[in-house]
Enzyme design. Structure first.
Site, PDB file in Angstrom:
ATOM      1  N   SER A 164       0.489  -0.797   0.261  1.00  0.00           N
ATOM      2  CA  SER A 164      -0.194  -0.080  -0.180  1.00  0.00           C
ATOM      3  C   SER A 164       1.393   1.344   0.142  1.00  0.00           C
ATOM      4  CB  SER A 164      -0.573  -0.088   1.055  1.00  0.00           C
ATOM      5  OG  SER A 164      -0.434  -0.949   1.959  1.00  0.00           O
ATOM      6  N   HIS A 195      -3.452  -3.873  -5.782  1.00  0.00           N
ATOM      7  CA  HIS A 195      -3.925  -3.709  -4.362  1.00  0.00           C
ATOM      8  C   HIS A 195      -4.631  -3.703  -4.605  1.00  0.00           C
ATOM      9  CE1 HIS A 195      -3.854  -0.137  -1.557  1.00  0.00           C
ATOM     10  NE2 HIS A 195      -3.567  -0.788  -0.568  1.00  0.00           N
ATOM     11  N   GLU A 218      -6.614  -1.390  -7.372  1.00  0.00           N
ATOM     12  CA  GLU A 218      -5.738  -0.162  -7.822  1.00  0.00           C
ATOM     13  C   GLU A 218      -4.703  -1.277  -8.499  1.00  0.00           C
ATOM     14  OE1 GLU A 218      -5.217   3.787  -5.690  1.00  0.00           O
ATOM     15  OE2 GLU A 218      -4.694   2.525  -4.526  1.00  0.00           O
ATOM     16  N   ASN A 257      -5.108   6.334  -1.468  1.00  0.00           N
ATOM     17  CA  ASN A 257      -4.307   7.134  -0.303  1.00  0.00           C
ATOM     18  C   ASN A 257      -4.095   8.257  -0.477  1.00  0.00           C
ATOM     19  OD1 ASN A 257      -5.254   5.098   1.489  1.00  0.00           O
ATOM     20  ND2 ASN A 257      -3.217   3.553   0.725  1.00  0.00           N
TER      21      ASN A 257
HETATM   22  N1  LIG Z   1      -4.193  -4.564   5.942  1.00  0.00           N
HETATM   23  C1  LIG Z   1      -4.364  -3.936   5.690  1.00  0.00           C
HETATM   24  O1  LIG Z   1      -5.972  -3.452   5.716  1.00  0.00           O
HETATM   25  C2  LIG Z   1      -3.869  -4.094   4.059  1.00  0.00           C
HETATM   26  C3  LIG Z   1      -4.596  -3.244   3.246  1.00  0.00           C
HETATM   27  C4  LIG Z   1      -3.927  -2.938   1.645  1.00  0.00           C
HETATM   28  C5  LIG Z   1      -2.835  -3.340   1.249  1.00  0.00           C
HETATM   29  N2  LIG Z   1      -1.840  -3.884   2.919  1.00  0.00           N
HETATM   30  C6  LIG Z   1      -0.898  -4.407   2.507  1.00  0.00           C
HETATM   31  O2  LIG Z   1      -0.688  -6.222   2.109  1.00  0.00           O
HETATM   32  C7  LIG Z   1       0.968  -7.125   3.059  1.00  0.00           C
HETATM   33  C8  LIG Z   1      -0.255  -7.716   3.556  1.00  0.00           C
HETATM   34  O3  LIG Z   1      -0.559  -7.527   4.830  1.00  0.00           O
HETATM   35  P1  LIG Z   1      -1.712  -7.694   5.834  1.00  0.00           P
HETATM   36  O4  LIG Z   1      -2.052  -6.622   6.889  1.00  0.00           O
HETATM   37  O5  LIG Z   1      -2.256  -8.699   5.578  1.00  0.00           O
HETATM   38  O6  LIG Z   1       0.245  -8.264   6.656  1.00  0.00           O
HETATM   39  P2  LIG Z   1      -0.131  -9.643   7.789  1.00  0.00           P
HETATM   40  O7  LIG Z   1       0.484  -9.166   8.686  1.00  0.00           O
HETATM   41  O8  LIG Z   1      -1.622  -9.651   8.488  1.00  0.00           O
HETATM   42  O9  LIG Z   1       0.610 -10.705   7.023  1.00  0.00           O
HETATM   43  C9  LIG Z   1       1.501 -11.046   6.100  1.00  0.00           C
HETATM   44  C10 LIG Z   1       2.195 -12.272   6.197  1.00  0.00           C
HETATM   45  O10 LIG Z   1       3.022 -12.888   5.269  1.00  0.00           O
HETATM   46  C11 LIG Z   1       3.536 -13.344   5.937  1.00  0.00           C
HETATM   47  N3  LIG Z   1       4.920 -13.767   5.737  1.00  0.00           N
HETATM   48  C12 LIG Z   1       6.171 -12.875   5.952  1.00  0.00           C
HETATM   49  N4  LIG Z   1       7.194 -12.888   5.002  1.00  0.00           N
HETATM   50  C13 LIG Z   1       6.728 -13.508   4.437  1.00  0.00           C
HETATM   51  C14 LIG Z   1       7.702 -14.670   2.583  1.00  0.00           C
HETATM   52  N5  LIG Z   1       8.424 -14.071   2.775  1.00  0.00           N
HETATM   53  N6  LIG Z   1       6.970 -15.419   1.822  1.00  0.00           N
HETATM   54  C15 LIG Z   1       5.738 -15.348   2.592  1.00  0.00           C
HETATM   55  N7  LIG Z   1       4.988 -15.168   3.894  1.00  0.00           N
HETATM   56  C16 LIG Z   1       5.600 -14.461   4.712  1.00  0.00           C
HETATM   57  C17 LIG Z   1       3.318 -13.668   7.167  1.00  0.00           C
HETATM   58  O11 LIG Z   1       3.865 -14.286   8.168  1.00  0.00           O
HETATM   59  C18 LIG Z   1       2.230 -12.994   7.641  1.00  0.00           C
HETATM   60  O12 LIG Z   1       1.468 -14.508   7.307  1.00  0.00           O
HETATM   61  C19 LIG Z   1       1.603  -4.943   3.114  1.00  0.00           C
HETATM   62  O13 LIG Z   1       2.483  -5.073   1.610  1.00  0.00           O
HETATM   63  C20 LIG Z   1       0.331  -4.329   3.242  1.00  0.00           C
HETATM   64  O14 LIG Z   1       1.272  -3.433   2.822  1.00  0.00           O
HETATM   65  C21 LIG Z   1      -3.085  -3.552   3.926  1.00  0.00           C
END
Ligand SMILES: NC(=O)c1ccc[n+]([C@@H]2O[C@H](COP(=O)([O-])OP(=O)(O)OC[C@H]3O[C@@H](n4cnc5c(N)ncnc54)[C@H](O)[C@@H]3O)[C@@H](O)[C@H]2O)c1
Length: 715
Positions: A430, A451, A463, A501
């Site tokens: 994001s 996204h 997006e 954003n």
């Molecule tokens: N949470 C939100 O509101 C949101 C919204 C849009 C985008 N995002 C983006 O999505 C992405 C994930 O966010 P999230 O909130 O789901 O995070 P999260 O912490 O819930 O999940 C991340 C996951 O990735 C895993 N992980 C870490 N390293 C890894 C690897 N090398 N290979 C495979 N898995 C691995 C972790 O074990 C974890 O389960 C980020 O880039 C975030 O910016 C988040």
């Protein structure tokens, strides 16, 4: 042949029975455009004057019956005066009334979708036979108007005021069994029996076995309700519907008022009342916005369709990271039919992702929206894994690991080494630049952003971020996959915050400034909710999470320091430092308790005012209008900047992005249509009042130019 046009033909079929068939040439569907309406006029005249006809069957040669009015004609039509609109409706209604008054019985065979004007056409005939495959309804309120081709008059007399109110005010599509139960159609039959059944009914009328005239009489007289019943029905409904629709959507309540007003009138007078009410609604800014929204949606669909030929098929997807977002992506992909590998580095992550998917599916089954065996099929489409073993089969990867550029860099390079050379790799970051993440890849042309918004299954927007090196194939394939997942993709260019954003943070900037100057954040929330947002800014920050907001805010400040860097400590900093992260920690600007349904319930927390004291330097009492202006101006100007900087290509995409991505009030049409509704000149003057608040409030040169030349973003 009695009549032959480009949309309608009328011919004799047997024993003095005529068939009027809708089949709009050169189009995939029938719709009530100007041409169809004028041909219906001519066809009705021929039918009226042909004394050899004994009965009429109305049919369609397309898969649909008639999808409704041609909404692309609305903008121009609604620009006319209220008087013109009334005259226009009355003219159209004279056609439907002429069909209703034909000197022989009439039956419609509804073979497919018959909505809005399409269903009003059906209502003009004496009887309706419906295919099990068809759907009918009057969805006009979704465009800020209500039925104007006699729908409020005929349907209320046919199925009763109570039912008609529900049909018209909810605007839903009705399945055959429900339409039959309410009496809106007279029979439901299998598609291959439809015309035979309609003909049979017609012949019974002609033979005098069915008293079609009595039926017609009912439809064209006053509503059968005494005064007391009428008052009870309409007054109760008004209260209830007003509560449901809210103050910003006037059409449903206006429809009830119209039906109440014409209840005691016979058809022709009643139609005049309907036309006046319709014209009043058509002239509202709500109708303009909602019609605009529909047209924007069409434009988006067309853009996605144009990209289709460049897309590669996505038969197998993969998601990296099984967290909040990865789990959601896996669920949505599997639900809509694309199998997906879900890879994480930790079993715990996989368990969380799978459990989340199971919970969502179980809820669908509980609500009767899915069968248990279908649930098993969907779950089988999610294949959890801790290794890259099966990645050679993958057509598209969504990377959704932790938001850390170093980790993402490693993971993206890793996956590039194990997938086929033609596989598309996308990132759900994001805040990190897509161009930066592409730097160390061997095939940056196969890479772009994808996204999603949280929660993935609820939020309609995706997006698709075009990096400098992303190929058209990468973009087209990602767009097609987003569509296959049931989402609305919008292609944007890379910049901090992308589109959504980037626009949201200036809005939070407006909020921070208001709190600093002494505004009560709970009042700000209430005012913005009344303005039409699903939640006010403080509540929204609690939902987003203060850590996420702080991190993204820092990225935005770095990307656009002149506008988005905040001096000193902000209200968000205060919450973050106090570890009040929002809903996730049960405390933020509000406190959260779990309600009976297990959902977080927001309650006010007086302690927050104490905590905020150090960052409050004013004691300003702000009226509602000032709050709205201070919140909305930065958001609007930043949207214009995104358009001017080429982050987003068209005003339609910008507005739809805000509506689908952050819940911008749909009845206001989006930021750019909102500026249009104020007028650019007026908007710039308004912004200039707040010039001292800083560059977030400074209109662009382009806006001033547009203001000078009287230009608009739409039309
Ligand atoms: N949470 C939100 O509101 C949101 C919204 C849009 C985008 N995002 C983006 O999505 C992405 C994930 O966010 P999230 O909130 O789901 O995070 P999260 O912490 O819930 O999940 C991340 C996951 O990735 C895993 N992980 C870490 N390293 C890894 C690897 N090398 N290979 C495979 N898995 C691995 C972790 O074990 C974890 O389960 C980020 O880039 C975030 O910016 C988040």
């Amino acid at each position: 042949m009695i009549y032959e046009g480009k949309a309608i033909t009328v011919k004799k079929i047997e024993d003095g029975i005529a068939q009027l068939d809708f089949d709009l040439k050169g189009e995939s569907v029938n719709k009530f455009n100007r041409l169809t309406l004028s041909e219906l006029r001519e066809a009705a005249d021929k039918l009226k004057s042909d004394s050899s006809i004994k009965g009429l069957m109305v049919t369609s040669s397309k898969d649909c019956f008639i999808v409704g009015a041609d909404i692309t004609e609305f903008t121009e039509l609604f620009a006319g005066s209220e008087e013109d609109l009334v005259a226009n409706n009355l003219q159209a209604n004279s056609i439907f009334s002429d069909i209703e008054d034909l000197p022989f019985p009439t039956v419609t065979a509804i073979n497919g979708i018959a909505l809005g004007g399409g269903f009003e056409m059906c209502l003009a005939t004496d009887y309706r036979v419906m295919s099990t495959k068809a759907k009918v309804g009057l969805p006009e309120v979704k465009l800020g108007i209500f039925p104007g081709f006699g729908g409020t008059v005929r349907l209320s007399r046919l199925i009763g005021a109570d039912n008609a109110i529900e049909w018209i005010c909810a605007g839903g599509e009705k399945r055959p069994e429900n339409a039959l139960k309410d009496g809106a159609v007279d029979a439901v039959v299998a598609p291959d029996k439809l015309q035979a059944a309609a003909l049979d009914l017609l012949k019974q009328c002609i033979a005098g076995k069915i008293d079609y005239k009595a039926r017609r009489e009912e439809k064209t007289s006053k509503l059968k309700l005494n005064q007391m019943e009428s008052m009870m029905t309409f007054e109760t409904a008004k209260g209830f519907v007003a509560g449901q629709a809210g103050p910003n959507y006037p059409a449903p309540v206006e429809a009830i008022k119209t039906m109440q007003k014409h209840a005691g009138m016979s058809r022709d007078k009643a139609l005049e009342v309907e036309a006046k009410g319709f014209a009043k609604m058509a002239k509202t800014s709500v109708a303009a916005s909602l019609v605009g929204l529909f047209l924007n949606d069409q434009e988006l669909k067309k853009k996605a369709k144009d990209l289709e030929p460049k897309a590669s098929p996505v038969k197998q997807a993969a998601v990296l990271g099984a967290g909040i977002m990865g789990g959601g992506v896996a669920y949505q992909s599997a639900l809509k039919g694309t199998p997906i590998l879900m890879k994480d580095i930790a079993q715990a992550g996989i368990d969380t992702g799978l459990n989340e998917a199971k919970k969502l599916l179980a809820r669908r089954v509980e609500k009767g929206r899915m069968k248990a065996d279908e649930m098993a099929d969907v779950l089988n489409r999610i294949v959890p894994t801790l290794s890259y073993g099966d990645f050679k089969t993958v057509d598209l990867v969504v990377e959704a690991v932790v938001e850390n550029p170093k980790v993402k860099d490693i993971v993206l390079r890793e996956v590039e080494d194990v997938v086929r050379e033609d596989a598309i790799i996308t990132t759900n970051t994001s805040t990190i630049s897509v161009n930066l993440l592409a730097k160390n890849l061997k095939r940056p042309e196969n890479f772009c952003g994808m996204h999603f918004f949280n929660p993935v299954h609820m939020m309609p927007l995706v997006e698709v971020i075009r990096g400098e090196k992303s190929s058209e194939r990468a973009i087209a394939t990602t767009v097609a996959y987003a569509k296959a997942m049931g989402k609305t993709p919008i292609v944007v260019n890379d910049c901090p915050g992308f589109l959504v954003n980037r626009v949201l943070f200036p809005y939070f900037g407006g909020f921070i400034g208001l709190v600093r100057d002494g505004a009560d954040f709970q009042k700000v929330d209430k005012v913005m909710e009344r303005f039409g947002w699903p939640m006010g800014p403080a509540y929204l920050l609690d939902v987003v999470g203060m850590d996420t907001a702080k991190h993204a805010g820092d990225v935005m400040a770095e990307g656009f320091p002149e506008r988005m860097k905040h001096e000193g400590t902000t209200a968000i900093d205060v919450m973050f430092e106090a570890k009040r992260l929002g809903q996730k920690s049960n405390e933020g600007f509000y406190k959260y308790e779990t309600d009976k349904k297990g959902k977080p319930k927001k309650i006010s927390d007086p302690a927050v005012y104490e905590m905020l004291k150090p960052v409050v330097s004013g004691n300003g009492e702000f009226d509602d209008q000032t709050i709205i202006e201070r919140m909305m101006i930065p958001l609007c100007i930043e949207t214009v900047r995104c358009l001017e900087d080429g982050i987003v290509e068209t005003p339609a995409e910008a507005d739809m992005g805000l509506i689908f991505g952050i819940g911008f009030p749909p009845f206001r049409g989006g930021a750019l249509r909102y500026i249009d509704s104020i007028g650019l000149d007026e908007f710039c003057k308004l912004a200039d009042k707040y010039a001292d608040l800083g560059p977030l409030y400074h209109p662009t040169e382009g806006m001033r130019e547009m203001a000078k030349s009287g230009k608009k973003f739409f039309g």
